[in-house]
Design a protein around this motif. Sequence first.
Motif, PDB file in Angstrom:
ATOM      1  N   ALA A 229       0.813  -1.223   0.000  1.00 29.45           N
ATOM      2  CA  ALA A 229       0.000   0.000   0.000  1.00 29.45           C
ATOM      3  C   ALA A 229       0.843   1.269   0.000  1.00 29.45           C
ATOM      4  CB  ALA A 229      -0.940  -0.001   1.197  1.00 29.45           C
ATOM      5  N   SER A 230       2.007   1.232   0.661  1.00 32.52           N
ATOM      6  CA  SER A 230       2.753   2.487   0.823  1.00 32.52           C
ATOM      7  C   SER A 230       4.260   2.354   0.594  1.00 32.52           C
ATOM      8  CB  SER A 230       2.487   3.076   2.216  1.00 32.52           C
ATOM      9  OG  SER A 230       2.695   2.121   3.225  1.00 32.52           O
ATOM     10  N   GLY A 231       4.702   1.281  -0.032  1.00 27.92           N
ATOM     11  CA  GLY A 231       6.121   1.118  -0.311  1.00 27.92           C
ATOM     12  C   GLY A 231       6.671   2.247  -1.175  1.00 27.92           C
ATOM     13  N   GLY A 232       7.799   2.806  -0.762  1.00 32.69           N
ATOM     14  CA  GLY A 232       8.419   3.900  -1.497  1.00 32.69           C
ATOM     15  C   GLY A 232       7.975   5.283  -1.058  1.00 32.69           C
ATOM     16  N   VAL A 233       6.897   5.358  -0.279  1.00 39.66           N
ATOM     17  CA  VAL A 233       6.437   6.644   0.241  1.00 39.66           C
ATOM     18  C   VAL A 233       7.471   7.168   1.245  1.00 39.66           C
ATOM     19  CG1 VAL A 233       4.669   7.766   1.675  1.00 39.66           C
ATOM     20  CG2 VAL A 233       3.992   6.139  -0.113  1.00 39.66           C
ATOM     21  N   ARG A 234       7.750   8.460   1.185  1.00 38.36           N
ATOM     22  CA  ARG A 234       8.657   9.086   2.159  1.00 38.36           C
ATOM     23  C   ARG A 234       7.842   9.992   3.082  1.00 38.36           C
ATOM     24  NH1 ARG A 234      13.756  11.978  -0.016  1.00 38.36           N
ATOM     25  NH2 ARG A 234      14.565  11.306   2.019  1.00 38.36           N
ATOM     26  N   ALA A 235       8.199  10.005   4.355  1.00 35.19           N
ATOM     27  CA  ALA A 235       7.424  10.774   5.321  1.00 35.19           C
ATOM     28  C   ALA A 235       8.315  11.296   6.436  1.00 35.19           C
ATOM     29  CB  ALA A 235       6.298   9.921   5.904  1.00 35.19           C
TER      30      ALA A 235
ATOM     31  N   LYS B 200       2.194   5.724  -6.448  1.00 34.00           N
ATOM     32  CA  LYS B 200       1.391   5.854  -5.233  1.00 34.00           C
ATOM     33  C   LYS B 200       0.749   7.245  -5.179  1.00 34.00           C
ATOM     34  CE  LYS B 200       2.662   1.902  -3.143  1.00 34.00           C
ATOM     35  NZ  LYS B 200       3.660   1.390  -4.066  1.00 34.00           N
ATOM     36  N   GLY B 201      -0.345   7.321  -4.423  1.00 43.91           N
ATOM     37  CA  GLY B 201      -0.989   8.619  -4.231  1.00 43.91           C
ATOM     38  C   GLY B 201      -1.875   9.005  -5.398  1.00 43.91           C
ATOM     39  N   LYS B 202      -2.619  10.100  -5.205  1.00 46.02           N
ATOM     40  CA  LYS B 202      -3.554  10.565  -6.224  1.00 46.02           C
ATOM     41  C   LYS B 202      -2.819  11.178  -7.415  1.00 46.02           C
ATOM     42  CE  LYS B 202      -6.517  12.132  -2.663  1.00 46.02           C
ATOM     43  NZ  LYS B 202      -6.787  13.397  -2.076  1.00 46.02           N
ATOM     44  N   LYS B 203      -3.506  11.180  -8.551  1.00 40.97           N
ATOM     45  CA  LYS B 203      -2.914  11.762  -9.771  1.00 40.97           C
ATOM     46  C   LYS B 203      -2.511  13.209  -9.548  1.00 40.97           C
ATOM     47  CE  LYS B 203      -5.325   8.891 -13.187  1.00 40.97           C
ATOM     48  NZ  LYS B 203      -6.371   8.883 -14.244  1.00 40.97           N
TER      49      LYS B 203
END
Length: 320
Positions: free
Chosen positions: A133-139, A159-162
């Motif tokens: 679901a969130s691999g590669g997301v940075r936070a 990932k995430g919205k367009k």
Amino acid sequence: MSSQTDVQVHRIRAIYLTVTSCNRSLEFYTQALLFELVSDITVEGQDYSDLEGVTGAKIRIVTLRLGDELIELMEYLNIQGKPIPSDSQSNDLWFQHLAIVVSDMDRAYAHLRSFPVEPISVAPQTIPVDNEASGGVRAFKFKDPDGHDLELIWFPPDKGKKKWHQKNHRLFLGIDHSAIAISNTEQSLHFYCNLLGMQIDSRSLNWRATQSRLDNLPGAEVKITALRPIQDGVGIELLDYILPGKGRPMPSDWKSCDIAHIQIELVVNNLEQTVEILRSNGVRFVSSGIVQFTVSGSCDHKGYLVKDPDGHAILLVTDT
């Protein structure tokens, strides 16, 4: 999980933060996070007292915009609310953050660090790629001047919205979601999905050292359920901490004037029906009844403030 009612949350219109000083918070949000000022009004009278459950309220409300999203800073001018506990952690059940989307995490982090922010995370963290679901997301999580929890979030291309991937020159793009700590996922899904008609967007389990460094919570393991309204836009994330377990419950005597107070404004298709459904399901009400009030100098709204199963404040309004 589908709704058992005809009630539908169309969208989240705004997220309200009670602050100690609108001037201080306005400076922080416009300079450190590049929000834009929309309006600055002061309201008082029985309508806002009834709506927020605070007697004799006189409130300065500063509306700020980032991209398509709005936040409302609320300063109670004649009441001093209790501060956020300084030892708050991500698994305490009053925890709630805003996830602010950035186009470049390194640049945004450098910009933010030029201001006196209190970090929560060690540094920006990258979710492992095996997290579907969130691999590669940075936070990166941090606190605003009052101690409200905030998060910078960057989405990789898949990932995430367009809209978060549209080419533009802005560094801070908008608000993706508000995340809330909860005590029981099924209990919260009953409230948000069965009673209010929101939809599940994704589920994930975040853990390992990455999550511990992100939350500054040793051994953190959290079950995340992302919810969206039918018109998409800002979502709500349910954070159900498995490890180190549930934190402290939200004190029952906290009011809208206390600085920990955050309220999510949900636009529903039928306010009266929503109120009846929530009442019949034993939901805790803050407002004395459906209240007509003015927001940001615009036309009148009808609204009702309730608490979710863990005490998070939800302002239900009609679309106008």
